[in-house]
Design a protein around this motif. Structure first.
Motif, PDB file in Angstrom:
ATOM      1  N   LEU A   1      46.598  41.505  47.575  1.00 20.95           N
ATOM      2  CA  LEU A   1      46.888  41.903  45.993  1.00 20.95           C
ATOM      3  C   LEU A   1      47.151  40.629  45.637  1.00 20.95           C
ATOM      4  CD1 LEU A   1      48.049  43.301  43.692  1.00 20.95           C
ATOM      5  CD2 LEU A   1      50.314  43.229  44.641  1.00 20.95           C
TER       6      LEU A   1
ATOM      7  N   GLY B   1      43.500  39.107  44.997  1.00 26.87           N
ATOM      8  CA  GLY B   1      42.859  40.183  44.180  1.00 26.87           C
ATOM      9  C   GLY B   1      43.053  39.701  42.637  1.00 26.87           C
ATOM     10  N   TYR B   2      44.495  39.574  42.403  1.00 27.68           N
ATOM     11  CA  TYR B   2      45.163  39.651  41.062  1.00 27.68           C
ATOM     12  C   TYR B   2      44.934  38.153  40.514  1.00 27.68           C
ATOM     13  CZ  TYR B   2      48.479  39.445  37.409  1.00 27.68           C
ATOM     14  OH  TYR B   2      49.243  39.259  36.233  1.00 27.68           O
TER      15      TYR B   2
ATOM     16  N   GLU C   1      52.942  44.259  36.238  1.00 30.38           N
ATOM     17  CA  GLU C   1      51.415  44.015  35.810  1.00 30.38           C
ATOM     18  C   GLU C   1      50.671  43.599  37.020  1.00 30.38           C
ATOM     19  OE1 GLU C   1      54.162  42.203  34.698  1.00 30.38           O
ATOM     20  OE2 GLU C   1      53.629  39.989  34.780  1.00 30.38           O
ATOM     21  N   ILE C   2      51.413  43.244  38.006  1.00 31.27           N
ATOM     22  CA  ILE C   2      50.794  42.880  39.331  1.00 31.27           C
ATOM     23  C   ILE C   2      50.520  43.979  40.301  1.00 31.27           C
ATOM     24  CG2 ILE C   2      50.691  41.336  41.435  1.00 31.27           C
ATOM     25  CD1 ILE C   2      52.633  39.468  39.686  1.00 31.27           C
TER      26      ILE C   2
ATOM     27  N   GLN D   1      49.966  47.048  39.325  1.00 33.19           N
ATOM     28  CA  GLN D   1      49.360  47.977  38.818  1.00 33.19           C
ATOM     29  C   GLN D   1      47.863  47.694  39.267  1.00 33.19           C
ATOM     30  OE1 GLN D   1      50.527  47.800  34.627  1.00 33.19           O
ATOM     31  NE2 GLN D   1      51.495  49.848  34.848  1.00 33.19           N
ATOM     32  N   SER D   2      47.457  46.627  40.063  1.00 33.54           N
ATOM     33  CA  SER D   2      46.156  46.130  40.489  1.00 33.54           C
ATOM     34  C   SER D   2      45.928  46.839  41.771  1.00 33.54           C
ATOM     35  CB  SER D   2      46.228  44.688  40.654  1.00 33.54           C
ATOM     36  OG  SER D   2      46.643  44.002  39.605  1.00 33.54           O
TER      37      SER D   2
ATOM     38  N   GLY E   1      44.632  50.500  40.135  1.00 38.06           N
ATOM     39  CA  GLY E   1      43.655  49.429  39.969  1.00 38.06           C
ATOM     40  C   GLY E   1      42.519  49.237  41.273  1.00 38.06           C
ATOM     41  N   ASN E   2      42.046  48.341  41.299  1.00 40.33           N
ATOM     42  CA  ASN E   2      40.886  48.462  42.429  1.00 40.33           C
ATOM     43  C   ASN E   2      41.153  47.647  43.650  1.00 40.33           C
ATOM     44  OD1 ASN E   2      40.676  45.869  41.258  1.00 40.33           O
ATOM     45  ND2 ASN E   2      38.633  46.024  40.332  1.00 40.33           N
ATOM     46  N   ILE E   3      42.365  47.281  43.986  1.00 41.25           N
ATOM     47  CA  ILE E   3      42.572  46.612  45.097  1.00 41.25           C
ATOM     48  C   ILE E   3      42.942  47.665  46.202  1.00 41.25           C
ATOM     49  CG2 ILE E   3      43.865  44.737  46.261  1.00 41.25           C
ATOM     50  CD1 ILE E   3      44.268  43.493  43.789  1.00 41.25           C
TER      51      ILE E   3
END
Ligand code: KE4
Length: 430
Positions: free
Chosen positions: A126, A129-130, A282-283, A285-286, A291-293
């Motif tokens: 994460l 990715g973030y 906000e992290i 939610q990735s 999200g796309n992770i």
């Protein structure tokens, strides 16, 4: 070791690597074969030969209420007849997420997984990715499970691009991991000045338990928080051990430092397989499917683990629990220090709440180097004597003692007496 344990171990070694499902259990670090455990209740374990032990391993941390706590047993009994796994959302997971978020200061959102390794591995993915970055910084002596990027040994010399810690770990993932000395803010500052813009995350056990217990210099932890913020890297607290252990809200509550992500495990499963990672919304939610992770797990949020974990957290929210743990732990570890002193054995005790370690040395133990300088041979002799006395310790000098609410005063007194006898033996065998 008793006859039944020996027969089982002989058979186990033919069927499982080293006869165990996790390496440390084989007892190689202390040169003793392990007793096979048949049952546990409160602070006691019984091996298959009927020997009773006072347990300070507590399944490596999860059993903060002791074994077979009535509330946990009741929760599991009430759950099991409803099925063991659905692979579908349940109200239990909502309750667990709510409980963790309420108790862990930095958590807005959380995801359940099945082990601490999965938690840290997912948090690293994460963070990468973030931030769109790849480098990771960890600290020597800290253990975060066995994911490739975290199984690295620190090389010597300056901040080292780590070398794989064992065969099977390709140079590539390990090569993105820097390993630095714990509690050394100067070295960390230097590394961040040099690599900061490429660092996705800094991961740390805020109170390390995997080199034995080492206490953090709070200025060091604060420095991690400030410099990660300055360079746009994420700070990950691996609280798989320290979470709900060193205080109700873990090390981040104890020291008043909010990481971007936190990894949890052990206690939140009440002894069943569990892990979790979480942090700022906000992290988080990735993570897929929002999200796309990607990260997934067949048994993540398993109803039995949730039931046992919820029952455990409910007990830990009760008034006075952490005061009781503090009183019992202070009594135990001060008793150990006094017993060693009375027998002329030099020890250093590091303790944070109800986790602590005893080191055979005459100087402070503040990082992996000072841990490695302690007398491992003396620890092995002490360990063998304590096991003979019926006191069950982790079979490694690089682990922690854990106190539970089930450790009563009689067991603590017996432990101190057994330690005194063991120190006397060491004294005679100088
Ligand atoms: P698991 O994958 O073993 O559930 O958790 C890995 C992990 C992550 N982070 C920290 C701080 C940890 O301490 C651990 C696992 N702890 C070890 C003992 N210190 C587990 C015991 C074992 O490996 O058998």
């Amino acid at each position: 070791m008793g006859k039944k344990s020996k027969a089982l171990f002989d058979k186990a070694k033919k069927l499982m690597p080293g006869g165990v499902n996790s390496p440390v259990r084989a007892g190689r670090a202390v040169g003793m074969d392990p007793p096979f455990i048949s049952r546990a209740k409160g602070c006691s374990l019984w091996d298959v030969d009927g020997k009773r032990y006072i347990d300070y391993v507590c399944s490596w941390g999860p059993m903060i209420l002791g074994h077979s706590h009535p509330a946990v047993v009741k929760a599991l009994e009430g759950r099991i007849s409803k099925g063991t796994s659905y692979g579908a959302p349940t109200a239990l997971e909502v309750a667990m997420a709510e409980g963790i978020i309420e108790m862990v200061p930095s958590m807005d959102m959380v995801r359940m997984v099945n082990s601490g390794t999965e938690a840290t591995m997912s948090a690293i993915r994460l963070a990468r990715g973030y931030t769109g970055r790849t480098k990771i910084i960890k600290f020597e002596g800290c253990y975060h499970g066995h994911a490739d990027s975290l199984l690295v040994c620190a090389g010597s010399g300056l901040a080292t691009f780590a070398i794989p810690g064992c065969p099977g770990v390709p140079a590539d993932p390990a090569g993105h991991t820097l390993s630095l000395p714990f509690n050394d803010l100067g070295r960390f500052t230097e590394a961040m000045e040099k690599h900061g813009p490429k660092v996705a995350a800094v991961i740390v056990e805020p109170v390390p338990g995997n080199m034995g217990v080492v206490l953090p210099d709070v200025a060091f932890l604060k420095g991690l928080r400030e410099l990660t913020k300055k360079h746009g890297a994420l700070l990950i607290f691996d609280e798989v051990i320290s979470g709900f252990r060193v205080s109700r809200g873990g090390a981040q509550e104890l020291y008043g430092i909010k990481p971007d992500l936190t990894c949890l495990g052990k206690i939140i499963g009440g002894g069943l397989p569990v892990g979790a990672y979480g942090g700022k919304k906000e992290i988080m939610q990735s993570m897929a499917p929002e999200g796309n992770i990607y990260q997934a797990g067949t048994l993540s949020g398993n109803p039995l683990a949730m039931a046992a974990g919820l029952a455990t957290l409910k007990e830990l929210r009760k008034r006075g629990v952490y005061e009781e743990l503090e009183e019992k732990s202070a009594k135990l570890f001060s008793g150990l220090e006094e017993a060693a002193g009375s027998e002329g054995i030099q020890v250093v005790v590091n303790r944070a709440g109800s986790m602590g370690s005893l080191f055979f040395t005459d100087r402070g133990v503040t990082d992996f180097e000072t841990v490695k300088a302690c007398d491992a041979q003396k620890f092995r002799r002490f360990y063998a004597s304590m096991m003979a006395e019926g006191v069950y310790l982790a079979p490694s000098a690089f682990e922690a003692w854990f106190v539970s609410t089930a450790h009563d005063w009689k067991s603590i007194g017996k432990t101190i007496e057994s330690a005194r006898k063991s120190f006397a033996m060491l004294s005679q065998r100088r």
